[in-house]
Enzyme design. Structure first.
Site, mmCIF file in Angstrom:
data_model
loop_
_atom_site.group_PDB
_atom_site.id
_atom_site.type_symbol
_atom_site.label_atom_id
_atom_site.label_comp_id
_atom_site.label_asym_id
_atom_site.label_seq_id
_atom_site.Cartn_x
_atom_site.Cartn_y
_atom_site.Cartn_z
ATOM 1 N N SER A 222 0.553 -7.540 -37.409
ATOM 2 C CA SER A 222 0.513 -6.529 -38.464
ATOM 3 C C SER A 222 -0.177 -5.287 -37.922
ATOM 4 C CB SER A 222 -0.281 -7.072 -39.663
ATOM 5 O OG SER A 222 -0.628 -6.048 -40.572
ATOM 6 N N TYR B 155 -7.669 -10.539 -43.749
ATOM 7 C CA TYR B 155 -6.351 -10.386 -43.134
ATOM 8 C C TYR B 155 -6.478 -9.816 -41.724
ATOM 9 C CZ TYR B 155 -1.330 -9.318 -42.971
ATOM 10 O OH TYR B 155 0.005 -9.266 -42.646
#
Length: 269
Positions: free
Chosen positions: A121, A134
């Site tokens: 990501s 995250y």
């Protein structure tokens, strides 16, 4: 995103072993195809990963590409996330890909070929507020994959880290996003702003998952797949900004950094 990856690979004429916790949902999304195998996989269960790997080899005889795509999003400020939430995020986003890769690597070593792909990501490049769990999972994923690259290269196995930005997937839907279970008054205003941002992005992300999937199939089939691929205009900008920041911080303290060796240490050429 995983559905689009499978569709793009099938459209390109590849065999696909598509996996998920609920195989019926996978079949419903992809339909019937002569080159498609649908099998159950829980990425947190080593036995499930071994069974899925064996099923793919039994059907197709080999595994040329492993795409680790499973992931979840725990949003919130670090102090408002429980230890269990942090562990759950890392279990899914880091240990999940590790578990599946551990099952597939013996197959690729026997073949003396293969490509391991991990979906990271933009948060694996730069951490941001309300994404500490995250970002921790994605930074760790990238560090593991980077180190793994040198370990498996002697066996003819390549690696690729894919760093998507905001793509129009279900990641930010209420069903897919978990928020901090704790509440601290000092974060009230910032939390409200952050949660409003996540909600505003749902369904309005600029990235097209189908285009991402087609591009990934193209890169995976190239002679030299990249070790890292920044996928999306927003990520390209983020990588460039991070690179400039890192270089600027090195230069800001270069003299001090270079002065830390023992007096009798040999200079590094």
């Amino acid at each position: 995103m995983g559905v689009e990856f499978a569709r793009a690979a099938l459209a390109a004429g590849h065999n696909v072993a598509a996996t998920g916790r609920n195989p019926d949902s996978v079949r419903s999304a992809l339909g019937e195809h002569e080159n498609l195998l649908v099998t159950a996989l829980d990425v947190t269960d080593p036995h499930s990963a071994e069974d899925a790997t064996a099923a793919a080899v039994a059907r197709f005889g080999r595994i040329d590409v492993l795409l680790n795509n499973a992931g979840s999003f725990v949003a919130g400020f670090f102090e408002e996330l429980t230890t269990e939430q942090m562990r759950s995020q890392i279990d899914t986003n880091l240990f999940g890909p590790m578990t599946v890769t551990r099952a597939v690597l013996p197959v690729m070593r026997r073949q003396h070929s293969g490509l391991l792909i991990a979906i990271s990501s933009a948060a694996g490049i730069s951490g941001g507020a309300s994404a500490s769990a995250y970002a921790a999972s994605k930074f760790a994923l990238e560090g593991w994959m980077e180190a793994l690259s040198g370990e498996v290269a002697p066996f003819g196995i390549g690696t690729m880290i894919v760093e998507p930005g905001f793509f129009r997937t279900e990641l930010l839907t209420p069903e897919s996003t978990t928020f901090g279970e704790l509440s601290i008054d000092d974060y009230d205003e910032a939390r409200a702003q952050a949660n409003a941002f996540w909600a505003s992005m749902d369904g309005k992300q600029a990235g097209d998952p189908a285009k991402l999937a087609r591009a990934l199939v193209q890169l995976a089939g190239s002679a030299e797949p990249p070790l890292r691929w920044a996928a999306g205009e927003d990520v390209v900008q983020g990588v460039e900004d991070k690179a400039r920041l890192l270089l600027a911080q090195v230069e800001a303290h270069r003299e001090l950094s270079m002065s830390l060796a023992h007096a009798d240490a040999k200079a590094v050429a």
